[in-house]
Motif scaffolding. Structure first.
Motif, PDB file in Angstrom:
ATOM      1  N   ARG A   9       1.079  -1.266  -0.118  1.00 17.41           N
ATOM      2  CA  ARG A   9      -0.128   0.069   0.107  1.00 17.41           C
ATOM      3  C   ARG A   9       0.992   1.278  -0.054  1.00 17.41           C
ATOM      4  O   ARG A   9       1.884   1.561   0.963  1.00 17.41           O
ATOM      5  CB  ARG A   9      -1.068  -0.069   1.283  1.00 17.41           C
ATOM      6  CG  ARG A   9      -1.654  -1.254   1.636  1.00 17.41           C
ATOM      7  CD  ARG A   9      -2.764  -1.570   0.714  1.00 17.41           C
ATOM      8  NE  ARG A   9      -3.153  -2.855   0.551  1.00 17.41           N
ATOM      9  CZ  ARG A   9      -4.677  -3.167   0.867  1.00 17.41           C
ATOM     10  NH1 ARG A   9      -5.265  -2.041   0.991  1.00 17.41           N
ATOM     11  NH2 ARG A   9      -4.929  -4.421   1.301  1.00 17.41           N
ATOM     12  N   VAL A  10       0.558   2.111  -1.031  1.00 23.33           N
ATOM     13  CA  VAL A  10       1.704   3.270  -1.066  1.00 23.33           C
ATOM     14  C   VAL A  10       0.769   4.448  -0.548  1.00 23.33           C
ATOM     15  O   VAL A  10      -0.404   4.566  -0.616  1.00 23.33           O
ATOM     16  CB  VAL A  10       2.011   3.389  -2.441  1.00 23.33           C
ATOM     17  CG1 VAL A  10       2.857   2.457  -2.894  1.00 23.33           C
ATOM     18  CG2 VAL A  10       1.162   3.615  -3.448  1.00 23.33           C
ATOM     19  N   PRO A  12      -1.395   8.014  -0.741  1.00 24.54           N
ATOM     20  CA  PRO A  12      -1.851   8.465  -1.565  1.00 24.54           C
ATOM     21  C   PRO A  12      -1.272   9.829  -2.582  1.00 24.54           C
ATOM     22  O   PRO A  12      -0.421  10.356  -1.957  1.00 24.54           O
ATOM     23  CB  PRO A  12      -3.134   9.376  -1.001  1.00 24.54           C
ATOM     24  CG  PRO A  12      -3.158   8.492   0.129  1.00 24.54           C
ATOM     25  CD  PRO A  12      -1.784   8.175   0.717  1.00 24.54           C
ATOM     26  N   HIS A  14       1.492   8.864  -4.423  1.00 26.22           N
ATOM     27  CA  HIS A  14       2.778   8.551  -4.612  1.00 26.22           C
ATOM     28  C   HIS A  14       2.834   7.281  -5.713  1.00 26.22           C
ATOM     29  O   HIS A  14       4.063   6.898  -5.732  1.00 26.22           O
ATOM     30  CB  HIS A  14       3.384   7.906  -3.351  1.00 26.22           C
ATOM     31  CG  HIS A  14       3.696   9.082  -2.406  1.00 26.22           C
ATOM     32  ND1 HIS A  14       5.063   9.140  -1.878  1.00 26.22           N
ATOM     33  CD2 HIS A  14       3.105   9.980  -1.739  1.00 26.22           C
ATOM     34  CE1 HIS A  14       5.100  10.152  -1.282  1.00 26.22           C
ATOM     35  NE2 HIS A  14       3.965  10.675  -1.084  1.00 26.22           N
ATOM     36  N   GLN A  15       1.953   7.180  -6.497  1.00 28.94           N
ATOM     37  CA  GLN A  15       1.854   5.824  -7.207  1.00 28.94           C
ATOM     38  C   GLN A  15       3.100   6.122  -8.406  1.00 28.94           C
ATOM     39  O   GLN A  15       3.890   4.985  -8.535  1.00 28.94           O
ATOM     40  CB  GLN A  15       0.586   5.976  -8.081  1.00 28.94           C
ATOM     41  CG  GLN A  15      -0.799   5.507  -7.209  1.00 28.94           C
ATOM     42  CD  GLN A  15      -1.400   6.630  -6.404  1.00 28.94           C
ATOM     43  OE1 GLN A  15      -0.876   7.452  -6.327  1.00 28.94           O
ATOM     44  NE2 GLN A  15      -2.665   6.385  -6.025  1.00 28.94           N
ATOM     45  N   HIS A  43      -0.861  -3.428 -10.321  1.00 31.59           N
ATOM     46  CA  HIS A  43      -1.615  -2.175  -9.797  1.00 31.59           C
ATOM     47  C   HIS A  43      -3.116  -2.413  -9.723  1.00 31.59           C
ATOM     48  O   HIS A  43      -3.454  -2.893 -10.832  1.00 31.59           O
ATOM     49  CB  HIS A  43      -1.296  -1.171 -10.580  1.00 31.59           C
ATOM     50  CG  HIS A  43      -1.774   0.226  -9.910  1.00 31.59           C
ATOM     51  ND1 HIS A  43      -2.111   1.466 -10.846  1.00 31.59           N
ATOM     52  CD2 HIS A  43      -1.732   0.509  -8.526  1.00 31.59           C
ATOM     53  CE1 HIS A  43      -2.458   2.216  -9.955  1.00 31.59           C
ATOM     54  NE2 HIS A  43      -2.494   1.960  -8.640  1.00 31.59           N
ATOM     55  N   SER A  47      -8.660  -0.288  -5.900  1.00 28.03           N
ATOM     56  CA  SER A  47      -7.509   0.545  -4.867  1.00 28.03           C
ATOM     57  C   SER A  47      -6.337   0.987  -5.594  1.00 28.03           C
ATOM     58  O   SER A  47      -5.348   0.345  -5.524  1.00 28.03           O
ATOM     59  CB  SER A  47      -7.347  -0.367  -3.836  1.00 28.03           C
ATOM     60  OG  SER A  47      -8.581  -1.144  -3.413  1.00 28.03           O
ATOM     61  N   GLU A  49      -4.159   2.813  -4.404  1.00 27.52           N
ATOM     62  CA  GLU A  49      -2.874   2.964  -3.700  1.00 27.52           C
ATOM     63  C   GLU A  49      -2.264   1.586  -3.242  1.00 27.52           C
ATOM     64  O   GLU A  49      -1.432   1.087  -2.562  1.00 27.52           O
ATOM     65  CB  GLU A  49      -3.062   3.484  -2.237  1.00 27.52           C
ATOM     66  CG  GLU A  49      -3.169   5.063  -2.426  1.00 27.52           C
ATOM     67  CD  GLU A  49      -4.476   5.299  -2.620  1.00 27.52           C
ATOM     68  OE1 GLU A  49      -5.492   4.686  -2.247  1.00 27.52           O
ATOM     69  OE2 GLU A  49      -4.889   6.522  -3.270  1.00 27.52           O
ATOM     70  N   ARG A  50      -2.949   0.395  -4.191  1.00 27.42           N
ATOM     71  CA  ARG A  50      -2.442  -0.987  -3.707  1.00 27.42           C
ATOM     72  C   ARG A  50      -1.731  -1.610  -4.945  1.00 27.42           C
ATOM     73  O   ARG A  50      -1.984  -1.456  -6.105  1.00 27.42           O
ATOM     74  CB  ARG A  50      -3.490  -1.719  -3.408  1.00 27.42           C
ATOM     75  CG  ARG A  50      -3.349  -3.200  -3.080  1.00 27.42           C
ATOM     76  CD  ARG A  50      -4.745  -3.973  -2.668  1.00 27.42           C
ATOM     77  NE  ARG A  50      -4.168  -5.240  -2.053  1.00 27.42           N
ATOM     78  CZ  ARG A  50      -4.852  -6.118  -2.087  1.00 27.42           C
ATOM     79  NH1 ARG A  50      -6.288  -6.040  -2.265  1.00 27.42           N
ATOM     80  NH2 ARG A  50      -4.607  -7.510  -1.666  1.00 27.42           N
ATOM     81  N   HIS A  83       7.625   5.688  -0.030  1.00 28.48           N
ATOM     82  CA  HIS A  83       6.212   5.693  -0.613  1.00 28.48           C
ATOM     83  C   HIS A  83       5.151   4.907   0.036  1.00 28.48           C
ATOM     84  O   HIS A  83       4.320   4.791  -0.155  1.00 28.48           O
ATOM     85  CB  HIS A  83       6.349   5.140  -2.062  1.00 28.48           C
ATOM     86  CG  HIS A  83       7.452   6.145  -2.698  1.00 28.48           C
ATOM     87  ND1 HIS A  83       7.416   7.531  -2.785  1.00 28.48           N
ATOM     88  CD2 HIS A  83       8.801   5.835  -3.251  1.00 28.48           C
ATOM     89  CE1 HIS A  83       8.481   8.041  -3.500  1.00 28.48           C
ATOM     90  NE2 HIS A  83       9.378   6.890  -3.942  1.00 28.48           N
ATOM     91  N   ALA A  85       2.579   3.192   2.613  1.00 30.14           N
ATOM     92  CA  ALA A  85       1.631   3.707   3.820  1.00 30.14           C
ATOM     93  C   ALA A  85       1.795   2.881   4.785  1.00 30.14           C
ATOM     94  O   ALA A  85       1.532   3.240   6.107  1.00 30.14           O
ATOM     95  CB  ALA A  85       0.327   3.807   2.924  1.00 30.14           C
TER      96      ALA A  85
END
Length: 113
Positions: A9-10, A12, A14-15, A43, A47, A49-50, A83, A85
């Motif tokens: 999980r990154v 928000p 930061h993808q 990716h 989601s 950020e996942r 990056h 989370a």
């Protein structure tokens, strides 16, 4: 062959930065590791950020000992950790079955009942 699955999980927003850093590490750091065979990065559609990182290793110890206890692990983490989370969830899997039906079904008619 062992499959390492890292659920990442990154933060928000930061993808793009994570994808760049991960690709850099996967192409420059991991190939130096004993037993590393290849990778895929997926990716999530639902989601944003996942990510799921799929890494192939010759043996479990190639990852858990050879890589994790080497300077290469710290080099990898230094590239991507800003990056995250939260810490990634990592598990290892063995193959119990597989099939690739793309070629076998290409010219077969589909029957609907």
């Amino acid at each position: 062959m062992i499959l390492e699955v890292a659920d990442i999980r990154v933060l928000p927003g930061h993808q793009a930065e994570f994808e760049y850093a991960a690709q850099l590490g996967l192409t420059t750091v991991f190939p130096k590791a004993k037993g590393f065979r290849g990778h895929q990065v997926r990716h999530s559609i639902e989601s944003p950020e996942r990510y799921v990182l799929l890494l192939e290793w010759e043996a479990l110890e190639d990852h858990t000992v050879g890589f994790r206890e080497s300077p290469l692990f710290h080099e990898w983490r230094d590239l991507v950790k800003a990056h995250f989370a939260e810490p990634p969830h990592v598990e290892h899997f063995t193959l119990v079955g597989a099939a690739d039906t793309r070629d076998a079904l290409r010219d077969q008619p589909f029957l609907f009942m």
